[in-house]
Design an enzyme around this catalytic site. Structure first.
Site, PDB file in Angstrom:
ATOM      1  N   LYS A  52      -0.515   0.875   0.624  1.00 41.18           N
ATOM      2  CA  LYS A  52       0.166   2.169   0.733  1.00 41.18           C
ATOM      3  C   LYS A  52       1.626   1.951   1.155  1.00 41.18           C
ATOM      4  CE  LYS A  52      -4.117   4.637   1.642  1.00 41.18           C
ATOM      5  NZ  LYS A  52      -5.082   5.138   2.618  1.00 41.18           N
ATOM      6  N   GLN A  96      -5.726   6.081   8.955  1.00 42.48           N
ATOM      7  CA  GLN A  96      -6.675   5.366   8.097  1.00 42.48           C
ATOM      8  C   GLN A  96      -8.090   5.455   8.673  1.00 42.48           C
ATOM      9  OE1 GLN A  96      -5.834   3.843   5.067  1.00 42.48           O
ATOM     10  NE2 GLN A  96      -8.024   3.538   4.844  1.00 42.48           N
ATOM     11  N   ASP A 119      -2.962  13.554   3.578  1.00 41.23           N
ATOM     12  CA  ASP A 119      -4.309  13.209   3.098  1.00 41.23           C
ATOM     13  C   ASP A 119      -5.105  14.477   2.751  1.00 41.23           C
ATOM     14  OD1 ASP A 119      -4.927  10.549   2.719  1.00 41.23           O
ATOM     15  OD2 ASP A 119      -5.378  10.155   4.838  1.00 41.23           O
TER      16      ASP A 119
END
Ligand code: NAP
Length: 294
Positions: A52, A96, A119
């Site tokens: 990422k 994460q 997200d």
């Protein structure tokens, strides 16, 4: 059979984002800034976060990686999230998953400012998605929609079977495929580990989206001739003969299912790279929204 080439499409999307960023910079505006928080040393999570961050560099974004020890408490993590929420330099950030056991994932996701939740896991953003409102769509389902759109896969009136009901993939995917619009307008069946006659249900699907994480779960005899098959699964299988000690596989017996499918995603090179591209797209969207507000 047409391969839904996530590697190629994700590169196209990154090129489009890079162009938008260079236009922003040419206008004297600040580039989007994505931060990622990782707690602990899980190998797969470190790999995902690493790619990422590398992708941010590729499109001209600023990026910040915050690495916290596996022993971090929930209170400590919430303090870091507060700092990111309040930092005007950061347009969007992700935490994460999975998190270590001592941390309640839902509390952490709830603490993220919905305007920075690229997200799309915050209940406010998830709710907006379910109500067809403009929001951050979770990156993996967003990536699948984008693949279906760019390959002009017809979804209207089709029977879509989603396997797996996780909050990050299966559940949102089932909502999005059933929404009014395209891709969407499907008749959706959401299946999980308690579904009876799952093989029979899958065999009736025009579109199968497999997100359970069981290698070789979806076999050719379960799939209808001409079905569209989306393989979300990513499992590391140990293999000492390989230098890195493992290989990556999806949920689908690709070799045999691809002979019956009209469209299919490979693993690797399918949904995985799309997920990263759509995270970048959400971050660009976050930057544009922040600019419009300030
Ligand atoms: P998860 O939270 O582990 O959920 C798995 C789901 O599959 C659950 O709903 C479970 O049912 C269901 N399931 C498990 N075994 C089943 C069976 N035999 N029959 C029917 N349903 C079954 O998974 P996730 O986080 O969504 O991830 C799924 C897979 O996608 C993993 O391999 C993950 O690594 C991968 N993934 C890939 C990406 C990407 O970018 N490509 C992104 C996210 C995840 P219950 O709810 O009843 O337990």
């Amino acid at each position: 059979m047409e391969l839904l080439d996530g590697k190629k499409v994700s590169n196209d999307i990154k090129d489009e984002i890079a162009m938008a960023v260079s236009d922003m910079k040419a206008r004297g505006e600040k580039a989007p800034h994505l931060a990622a928080v990782i707690v602990g040393n899980d190998g797969a999570s470190l790999t995902y976060v690493g790619s990422k961050v590398r992708s941010c560099e590729r499109v001209g974004f600023e990026s910040t990686l915050l690495r916290l020890p596996a022993t971090t408490s929930e209170v400590e993590l919430l303090k870091e999230i507060k700092k990111l929420n309040e930092n005007p330099e950061i347009d969007g950030f992700i935490v994460q998953l999975p998190l270590p056991k001592q941390i309640d994932t839902q509390s952490v996701l709830m603490a993220i400012d919905p305007d920075k939740d690229v997200d799309g896991f915050h209940p406010m953003n998830f709710g907006k998605m379910a109500l067809d409102m403009s929001t951050f769509i979770p990156a993996t389902p967003f990536g699948i929609l984008e693949l279906l759109e760019r390959y002009k896969v017809d979804t209207k009136g089709k029977h879509t079977v989603v396997i797996g009901r996780s909050h990050i993939v299966g559940r949102p995917m089932s909502i999005l495929m059933g929404r009014k619009g395209w891709p969407g307008n499907s008749t959706v069946t959401l299946t999980h580990s308690h579904t009876k006659n799952i093989t029979q249900i899958i065999s009736q699907a025009d579109i199968v989206i497999s997100a359970l994480g069981v290698p070789n779960f979806l076999k050719a005899e379960m799939v209808k001739e001409g079905a569209v098959v989306i393989d979300v699964g990513i499992t590391r299988v140990a293999d000492d003969s390989l230098e890195k000690g493992y290989y990556i596989t999806g949920d689908v017996d690709f070799e045999n299912v691809s002979k019956k499918a009209s469209h299919i995603t490979p693993v690797p090179g399918g949904v995985g790279p799309m997920t990263i591209a759509m995270l970048l797209k959400n971050t660009l969207l976050a930057r544009e929204r922040h600019r419009a507000k300030n």
